[in-house]
Design an enzyme around this catalytic site. Structure first.
Site, short mmCIF file in Angstrom:
data_model
loop_
_atom_site.label_atom_id
_atom_site.label_comp_id
_atom_site.label_asym_id
_atom_site.label_seq_id
_atom_site.Cartn_x
_atom_site.Cartn_y
_atom_site.Cartn_z
N SER A 54 0.64 -1.54 -0.25
CA SER A 54 -0.22 -0.05 -0.22
C SER A 54 0.57 1.19 -0.02
CB SER A 54 -1.56 -0.28 0.89
OG SER A 54 -1.16 1.52 1.36
N LYS A 61 1.37 -3.61 4.33
CA LYS A 61 -0.07 -4.05 4.18
C LYS A 61 0.43 -5.19 2.51
CE LYS A 61 -4.25 -3.46 2.96
NZ LYS A 61 -5.18 -3.66 3.75
N GLU A 90 -7.97 -10.32 -6.69
CA GLU A 90 -8.68 -9.12 -7.20
C GLU A 90 -8.49 -8.74 -8.19
OE1 GLU A 90 -8.56 -6.23 -4.37
OE2 GLU A 90 -7.57 -7.47 -2.78
#
Ligand code: ARG
Length: 476
Positions: free
Chosen positions: A279, A285, A292
């Site tokens: 991130s 993260k 996704e």
């Protein structure tokens, strides 16, 4: 801008620039160029056999076409900005290179049957590449299936703990779906393997009648029986868009499980650094962006299918220019599935599973309740009653804040006298898994049998996917 149009004599003006911009398709149909050249080679063969062109013209055209294939491969053959589509561009180039014979090539063929033929050839080739990529993922799933055939995991329905299964069994559920996808590609190929050549613009050709010979030169198993159908049929595009969409849906289900397994909440697996993304703001993260995106891309796959079906609806009488709209959706779907397959393979191959945690949680959440019901049923109590008795056990365990195995024998006996010490031996994750020996069950023996059947099928799928259908293209 002077456009080298394929018509002219009956026109007093050249095409408006705005119409030309709408009409031009070289921006996307150039990927059909190698197939269009191969097709012209087969057509030239037929023209020669029908004695439409001389031996000298035949030789010159063949030499020029082979050279064009080579130039194309080197990236040296490109459409000009005035060319309308792949067919007119390649015809212009051929005429430039062989002025004495290039003009003959249009005899007995129209762009209407030509485009239908190019698209079939291109897609038949691509479907083999998609299948080869799918096989890599399928083989990985089978390898993981074998490797984890005895590793227990919580099994879910409704994303709620249901019954223990093995991690191998879970991998193989996706292998089954993928194996069906591969069968579907092969089955699609059978129906797509029909040459539309000989249809001309719509009515058939009065010049080239060697339909069967041309079809077999282009690796088709059959030829079209109706010229009106040959130029308008896009079933093969619609079907393929569906098959790709369905495979995309299958990949999205794997993706979803990867996403869930790698959350803090599940904590069942870790993504390899090479297959995760960070991130820009939160340094801790690691996101499953590959999974996704694979999940997200299915939106466009289904959109492409819907777009084509909508274009095809109510198109009358043979070829209509609307059909040019078939290409961008199907090219996009082919590209998209080819982007996602290696990402799913790479992500899964490098994931690290927390087998200890998976095993210790496999029996929690009352996931062994069905064992109690089955135990009672095998001792002569009908399942409806057994279900109710088990429900009471769950209720008691829940009120005490313990798992079913932690209930005391006296507690269990109070609920039903059949619940004796024998129950304890089946009230384990291992027992639960080993009990499920039905052919499709999660027991080790069933999983091994499942693997053997998949392996049998994969052999056939591999030999089909690995066949080179257009050798001239690889040799060029
Ligand atoms: N580019 C067209 C297509 O993609 C093929 C050309 C047929 N054009 C025509 N005006 N008949 O379908």
């Amino acid at each position: 801008m002077a456009k080298p149009q394929l018509w002219g004599a009956r026109f007093t003006k050249s095409m408006s620039n705005d119409l030309f911009k709408l009409s031009r398709s070289t921006g996307f149909d150039w990927r059909l160029a190698p197939y269009d050249i191969l097709q012209t080679m087969a057509h030239v063969e037929a023209l020669f056999q029908e004695q439409v062109i001389s031996q000298a013209q035949y030789t010159k055209l063949n030499t020029a076409l082979s050279q064009m294939l080579k130039d194309l491969k080197k990236g040296k053959l490109l459409p000009a900005s005035e060319d309308e589509d792949v067919h007119s561009a390649l015809e212009r180039i051929l005429i430039e290179r062989v002025p004495a014979a290039g003009g003959w090539v249009r005899s007995g063929r129209s762009r209407n049957d030509q485009i239908a033929c190019d698209l079939r050839m291109y897609l038949r080739d691509q479907v083999r590449e998609i299948s080869r990529q799918s096989l890599l993922l399928l083989e990985l799933l089978m390898k993981l299936g074998a490797q984890h055939a005895t590793d227990p995991v919580p099994g879910y329905t409704h994303t709620q703990r249901a019954q223990p299964v093995t991690l191998g069994h879970q991998f193989l559920s996706h292998a089954q779906a993928l194996s069906r996808d591969l069968d579907r590609y092969q089955d699609w190929d059978h129906r797509a393997s029909v040459s539309p050549l000989g249809a001309g613009a719509l009515a058939g050709s009065g010049i080239v009648k060697q339909t069967r010979m041309v079809a077999s030169l282009l690796a088709f198993d059959d030829y079209s029986r109706n010229s009106l159908d040959a130029v308008s049929d896009r079933d093969f595009v619609a079907e393929l868009l569906f098959v790709i969409s369905l495979q995309g849906i299958h990949l999205s289900k794997i993706a979803e499980e990867i996403i869930l397994f790698t959350t803090k909440e599940f904590g069942f697996a870790k993504l390899d650094d090479a297959w995760g993304t960070g991130s820009s703001m939160m340094p801790q993260k690691k996101n499953a962006d590959g999974a996704e995106l694979t999940r997200g891309k299915v939106g466009r796959l289904i959109g492409n299918l819907t777009a084509l079906l909508t274009t095809l609806k109510a198109l009358p009488f043979a070829y209509n220019r609307d059909l040019q709209e078939d290409k961008e959706p199907v090219f996009d779907s082919v590209d998209t599935i080819l982007l996602t397959l290696p990402v799913m393979t790479g992500t899964l191959a490098s994931m690290e599973f927390n087998l200890e945690k998976l095993a210790s949680e496999a029996g929690t959440g009352f996931s062994l309740a069905t064992e109690i019901a089955d135990f009672l049923t095998l001792r002569g109590i009908d399942f409806k009653t057994a279900h109710e008795i088990t429900g009471q056990c769950v209720k008691l365990a829940e009120s005490k804040g313990v798992e079913l195995v932690e209930l005391s024998l006296s507690d269990l006996k109070k609920i039903n006298k059949n619940l004796n010490e024998d129950l304890l031996s089946v009230l384990t994750v291992k027992g639960s898994i080993n009990n499920r020996t039905s052919a499709s069950g999660t027991s080790v023996s069933s999983v091994k049998a499942q693997l053997r059947d998949l392996a049998k099928n994969i052999k056939k799928q591999k030999s089909w996917a690995n066949e080179t259908i257009f050798r001239k293209l690889s040799d060029a």
